[in-house]
Design an enzyme around this catalytic site. Structure first.
Site, PDB file in Angstrom:
ATOM      1  N   LYS A 191       5.990  68.276 117.157  1.00  0.00           N
ATOM      2  CA  LYS A 191       5.501  67.763 115.877  1.00  0.00           C
ATOM      3  C   LYS A 191       6.385  68.306 114.769  1.00  0.00           C
ATOM      4  O   LYS A 191       6.288  69.462 114.374  1.00  0.00           O
ATOM      5  CB  LYS A 191       4.054  68.156 115.606  1.00  0.00           C
ATOM      6  CG  LYS A 191       3.462  67.317 114.452  1.00  0.00           C
ATOM      7  CD  LYS A 191       2.355  68.027 113.705  1.00  0.00           C
ATOM      8  CE  LYS A 191       2.829  68.980 112.657  1.00  0.00           C
ATOM      9  NZ  LYS A 191       3.516  68.311 111.482  1.00  0.00           N
ATOM     10  N   GLU A 266       6.732  82.339 114.618  1.00  0.00           N
ATOM     11  CA  GLU A 266       7.789  82.856 113.741  1.00  0.00           C
ATOM     12  C   GLU A 266       7.349  82.501 112.339  1.00  0.00           C
ATOM     13  O   GLU A 266       7.343  81.332 111.953  1.00  0.00           O
ATOM     14  CB  GLU A 266       9.134  82.224 114.105  1.00  0.00           C
ATOM     15  CG  GLU A 266      10.326  83.022 113.603  1.00  0.00           C
ATOM     16  CD  GLU A 266      10.841  82.545 112.270  1.00  0.00           C
ATOM     17  OE1 GLU A 266      10.363  83.097 111.242  1.00  0.00           O
ATOM     18  OE2 GLU A 266      11.693  81.651 112.237  1.00  0.00           O
ATOM     19  N   CYS A 300      12.866  81.799 105.808  1.00  0.00           N
ATOM     20  CA  CYS A 300      11.960  82.927 106.050  1.00  0.00           C
ATOM     21  C   CYS A 300      12.690  84.260 105.976  1.00  0.00           C
ATOM     22  O   CYS A 300      12.068  85.293 105.722  1.00  0.00           O
ATOM     23  CB  CYS A 300      11.282  82.764 107.414  1.00  0.00           C
ATOM     24  SG  CYS A 300      12.435  82.437 108.760  1.00  0.00           S
ATOM     25  N   GLU A 399       5.584  85.764  99.792  1.00  0.00           N
ATOM     26  CA  GLU A 399       6.752  84.950 100.088  1.00  0.00           C
ATOM     27  C   GLU A 399       6.808  83.768  99.122  1.00  0.00           C
ATOM     28  O   GLU A 399       5.927  82.907  99.121  1.00  0.00           O
ATOM     29  CB  GLU A 399       6.702  84.451 101.526  1.00  0.00           C
ATOM     30  CG  GLU A 399       7.957  83.695 101.932  1.00  0.00           C
ATOM     31  CD  GLU A 399       7.936  83.258 103.385  1.00  0.00           C
ATOM     32  OE1 GLU A 399       8.980  83.381 104.040  1.00  0.00           O
ATOM     33  OE2 GLU A 399       6.884  82.802 103.861  1.00  0.00           O
TER      34      GLU A 399
END
Length: 496
Positions: A191, A266, A300, A399
């Site tokens: 996906k 992750e 990231c 973040e």
């Protein structure tokens, strides 16, 4: 002087001209509901493609297809055959590399130079690397203490795997997940992110051309809330591999609890980029700017927290700000673009909220913070540098996932280590110094899955990638990346 824009190759034009369906059981089909969604060009906000929108029934069909393919023999196929197909797929991607670069630049907004030089070659490299592991996932003989017994282990494919990938490196993350799963003998439902589905669907066409059996790879775009949730909670999926935000990672874990499927994650990061006073500041200024503004900061592992010794902070901040203000921001397909737009209006609004938060909490913008001149449409933001940042501020803790650098100073090593590790994340860290003894000592104290010394964004398919703490579970790439798609079986034989 006119700026050159990369013209779309004929295959990309033809690909975009028709609504893009799913790949399920070797067939290209529309959503059972008939639903579609539109892909928007982040540089203009305009629609440039239409894609079928996956729902729960589509995920059910894809999982059933993957289960049939697994049971029909993909799991038992010789490793050499899986290796041949993975290498064949790598060759095909290489032959169509410009198509993938253009699709990802259009879909995500990234500079096409980045897609050409990094994303697509990295995808090719992962398929080639993991083709080698297809013949090397072996067990071992255990010297047990029971007389007259033989004990050995074998590694077997875990089964049907759901792969959920993010929008920041679309074709690369498709490869990072697909290559180890397929080399281990798993079948998959992929996906892609709803913001960037196109390169995954084009990859599906090449997977068929390479000769993979029907149903081994199924591709169903759709929203995370519907298609992603259905895949994560599906009772006939044996494992979920997810890359994305820590917030969504928690939802994946909860959804996977029903049948206790395996999960690898992750997730987010808030990487410290550490500068010792003996470092070469010209080199560091270039590297620090690249670490945060690479891919619009939508990474990231972005070097979002620059931790500089107080003796050289002023000089380095000025140099980084100078480099930030010189970055050419523009549409991804424009030849001189160094930084593209953010992926969506939602992401631009999210990053804008962090800019407001930083200012409200007392930080100061040295450069950037607004829309670049001449770019009235699209989701553009100037490269931004914050100074006077305290470790407790929201912009230093959460973040941001955008081109926003936060600068903090430190005065001694213990202060530095405390600030570097003062986050819930632990994906990556960087250290800049000419004293390698000090660098190794600092690396040992970093709570991070990867530590770069005098470099940033150094990667290889053979090196494990993953994070400590809330940056994820497990490791991708390398031997560990292949093994996470296997189960270990212990076999005992009575030889008496």
């Amino acid at each position: 002087m006119s700026i050159e824009v990369s013209p779309l190759v004929d295959n990309v034009k033809a690909f975009l001209a028709q609504p893009r369906p799913f790949l399920i059981d070797g067939k290209w089909i529309a959503a059972r509901s008939g639903a579609t969604f539109e892909s928007l060009d982040p540089a203009t906000g305009e629609v440039f493609a239409t894609v079928s929108d996956g729902g729960e029934k589509d995920i059910d069909a894809a999982v059933e297809s993957a289960r049939r393919a697994f049971d029909r023999g993909w799991a038992q196929a010789p490793g050499a055959e899986r290796a041949r197909l993975l290498n064949r797929l790598a060759d095909l991607i290489e032959a169509h590399a410009e198509e993938f670069a253009q699709l990802d630049s259009l879909d995500s907004g990234k500079p096409i130079s980045l897609a050409r030089l990094a994303d697509v070659p990295t995808a090719i490299g992962h398929f080639r690397y993991f083709s080698g592991w297809a013949t090397k996932l072996s067990g071992e003989t255990i010297p047990v203490s029971v007389p007259g017994f033989l004990n050995y282990t074998v590694r077997e494919p875990i089964g049907v795997v759901g792969l959920i990938i993010p929008w920041n490196f679309p074709v690369m993350f498709a490869a990072v997940k697909l290559a180890p799963a397929l080399c281990a003998g798993c079948t998959v439902v992929l996906k892609p992110a709803e913001q960037t589905p196109l390169s995954a669907l084009r990859l599906g066409e090449l997977i068929q051309e390479a000769g993979f059996p029907d149903g081994v790879v199924n591709i169903v775009p759709g929203s995370g809330e519907i298609a992603g949730a259905a895949l994560a909670s599906h009772p006939d999926v044996d494992k979920i591999a997810f890359t994305g935000s820590t917030e969504v990672g928690r939802k994946i874990i909860a959804a996977a609890a029903g049948n206790l499927k395996k999960v690898s994650l992750e997730l987010g990061g808030k990487a410290p980029n550490i500068v010792l006073p003996d470092a070469d500041l010209d080199v560091v200024a270039d590297a620090a700017a690249d670490a945060i503004f690479f891919n619009q900061g939508e990474a990231c592992c972005a070097g979002t927290r620059l931790l500089v010794h107080e003796s050289c902070r002023r000089e380095l901040v000025d140099e980084v700000a100078k480099r930030a203000s010189a970055i050419k921001v523009g549409p991804g397909l424009q030849s001189d673009t160094q930084m593209g737009p953010l992926v969506s209006q939602e992401q631009l609004d999210r990053v804008g909220g962090y800019l407001e938060s930083g200012l409200a909490q007392g930080a100061r913008i040295v450069t950037g913070g607004g829309r670049p001149a001449g770019l009235e449409r699209g989701y553009f933001l100037e490269p931004t540098v914050f100074e006077d940042v305290e470790a407790s501020m929201t912009i230093a803790q959460e973040e941001i996932f955008g081109p926003v650098l936060t600068v903090m100073s430190w005065h001694d090593i213990d202060d530095l280590v405390q600030k570097a590790n003062d986050t819930v994340y632990g994906l990556a860290a960087g250290i800049w110094t000419n004293d390698l003894k000090q660098a190794h000592a600092l690396a040992a104290r970093m709570k991070a899955g990867t530590v770069w010394i005098n470099c940033w964004n150094a990667f290889d398919p053979g090196s494990p990638w993953g994070g400590y703490r809330q940056s994820g579970w497990g490791r991708e790439t390398g031997r560990l990346g292949a093994e996470q798609y296997t189960e270990v079986k212990s076999v005992w034989v009575n030889m008496n």
